[in-house]
Design a protein around this motif. Structure first.
Motif, PDB file in Angstrom:
ATOM      1  N   GLN A   1      40.832  67.849   7.939  1.00 44.75           N
ATOM      2  CA  GLN A   1      40.205  68.193   6.668  1.00 44.75           C
ATOM      3  C   GLN A   1      41.282  68.136   5.594  1.00 44.75           C
TER       4      GLN A   1
ATOM      5  N   LEU B   1      40.159  65.226  13.914  1.00 44.53           N
ATOM      6  CA  LEU B   1      39.597  65.242  12.571  1.00 44.53           C
ATOM      7  C   LEU B   1      40.511  66.105  11.721  1.00 44.53           C
TER       8      LEU B   1
ATOM      9  N   ARG C   1      39.243  60.836  10.187  1.00 43.56           N
ATOM     10  CA  ARG C   1      39.520  60.613  11.607  1.00 43.56           C
ATOM     11  C   ARG C   1      40.935  60.073  11.703  1.00 43.56           C
TER      12      ARG C   1
ATOM     13  N   SER D   1      35.101  59.622   8.330  1.00 44.08           N
ATOM     14  CA  SER D   1      34.187  60.113   9.359  1.00 44.08           C
ATOM     15  C   SER D   1      32.910  60.583   8.672  1.00 44.08           C
ATOM     16  N   THR D   2      31.882  60.774   9.457  1.00 47.20           N
ATOM     17  CA  THR D   2      30.624  61.293   8.917  1.00 47.20           C
ATOM     18  C   THR D   2      30.423  62.745   9.327  1.00 47.20           C
ATOM     19  N   HIS D   3      31.443  63.340   9.871  1.00 48.64           N
ATOM     20  CA  HIS D   3      31.405  64.727  10.343  1.00 48.64           C
ATOM     21  C   HIS D   3      31.274  65.671   9.144  1.00 48.64           C
ATOM     22  N   ALA D   4      30.606  66.779   9.327  1.00 51.31           N
ATOM     23  CA  ALA D   4      30.514  67.788   8.270  1.00 51.31           C
ATOM     24  C   ALA D   4      31.901  68.352   7.998  1.00 51.31           C
TER      25      ALA D   4
ATOM     26  N   GLU E   1      40.744  69.402  14.045  1.00 54.07           N
ATOM     27  CA  GLU E   1      39.814  69.622  15.150  1.00 54.07           C
ATOM     28  C   GLU E   1      39.873  68.450  16.124  1.00 54.07           C
TER      29      GLU E   1
ATOM     30  N   ALA F   1      34.220  64.936   3.672  1.00 52.63           N
ATOM     31  CA  ALA F   1      34.156  64.875   5.133  1.00 52.63           C
ATOM     32  C   ALA F   1      35.582  64.766   5.658  1.00 52.63           C
ATOM     33  N   PRO F   2      35.843  65.302   6.840  1.00 50.65           N
ATOM     34  CA  PRO F   2      37.198  65.170   7.388  1.00 50.65           C
ATOM     35  C   PRO F   2      37.508  63.710   7.713  1.00 50.65           C
TER      36      PRO F   2
ATOM     37  N   THR G   1      38.719  65.650  18.795  1.00 51.46           N
ATOM     38  CA  THR G   1      37.465  64.900  18.898  1.00 51.46           C
ATOM     39  C   THR G   1      37.034  64.707  20.349  1.00 51.46           C
TER      40      THR G   1
ATOM     41  N   LEU H   1      35.129  70.543   7.737  1.00 56.94           N
ATOM     42  CA  LEU H   1      35.636  71.609   8.593  1.00 56.94           C
ATOM     43  C   LEU H   1      35.846  72.859   7.748  1.00 56.94           C
TER      44      LEU H   1
END
Length: 182
Positions: free
Chosen positions: A128, A126, A137, A105-108, A117, A134-135, A119, A110
């Motif tokens: 971590q 997500l 998916r 993922s491109t999420h910051a 988390e 990044a976390p 989605t 966690l």
């Protein structure tokens, strides 16, 4: 099949240019291979394409390739990981355990390793896996209970301490290329 609780199973099933093939790799929690299986390329005939119609893809990927790969594995991991969400249900059924589709993922990052988390998509979270990346998916089969998602997240965190979780997919792809060159 003997169960190996300290392992993860990875599966790749692909279809391109009229041929289908797949491979499975079971690794210990350090990423060391315990079992590798693959199928020879399958090229459906014109008649098979006509007779199976739109069901051909599903039949080849899920029943012929996936089930034969999982059935041949001697080390039965508690968790099977694929990179295509549509394979999670047949993978869970064939593997007789937990299954998920894992991707980058491109999420910051966690809060902390082990954080999970939602989605907003059903059965997709997500995770971590470590404290800096990044976390990941994680997409689970429909109907997966929250406590099972938490168990899988803990398994991923444990494995991420000693291996990169998505890296075995690259090894499988390279092995398939190598096999096709022989």
């Amino acid at each position: 099949m003997a169960s190996s609780n300290n392992s993860l199973g990875y599966v790749v099933v692909e279809g391109a240019e009229g041929q289908f093939r797949g491979a499975s790799l079971v690794v210990d929690l350090r990423g060391i291979p315990m079992d590798f299986r693959y199928t020879d390329p399958i090229r459906p005939s014109r008649l098979e394409r006509i007779l199976y119609g739109s069901a051909l893809d599903v039949y080849l990927r899920e029943e012929l390739i996936l089930q034969s790969l999982i059935g041949a594995v001697e080390a039965n991991p508690p968790l099977w990981i694929c990179c295509e969400a549509d394979l999670t249900v047949p993978l869970k059924t064939a593997g007789k355990g937990k299954a998920l589709c894992l991707s980058a993922s491109t999420h910051a990052p966690l809060e902390a390793a082990g954080s999970v988390e939602p989605t907003g998509e059903p059965e997709v979270v997500l995770v971590q896996a470590d404290s800096v990346s990044a976390p990941l998916r994680a997409a689970f089969p429909p109907g997966t209970r929250p406590e099972e998602i938490r168990q899988v997240a803990e398994m991923l965190v444990d494995a991420a301490r000693t291996m990169e979780l998505l890296e075995p997919f690259g090894r499988i792809q390279k092995a398939l290329v190598s096999l096709s060159e022989e």
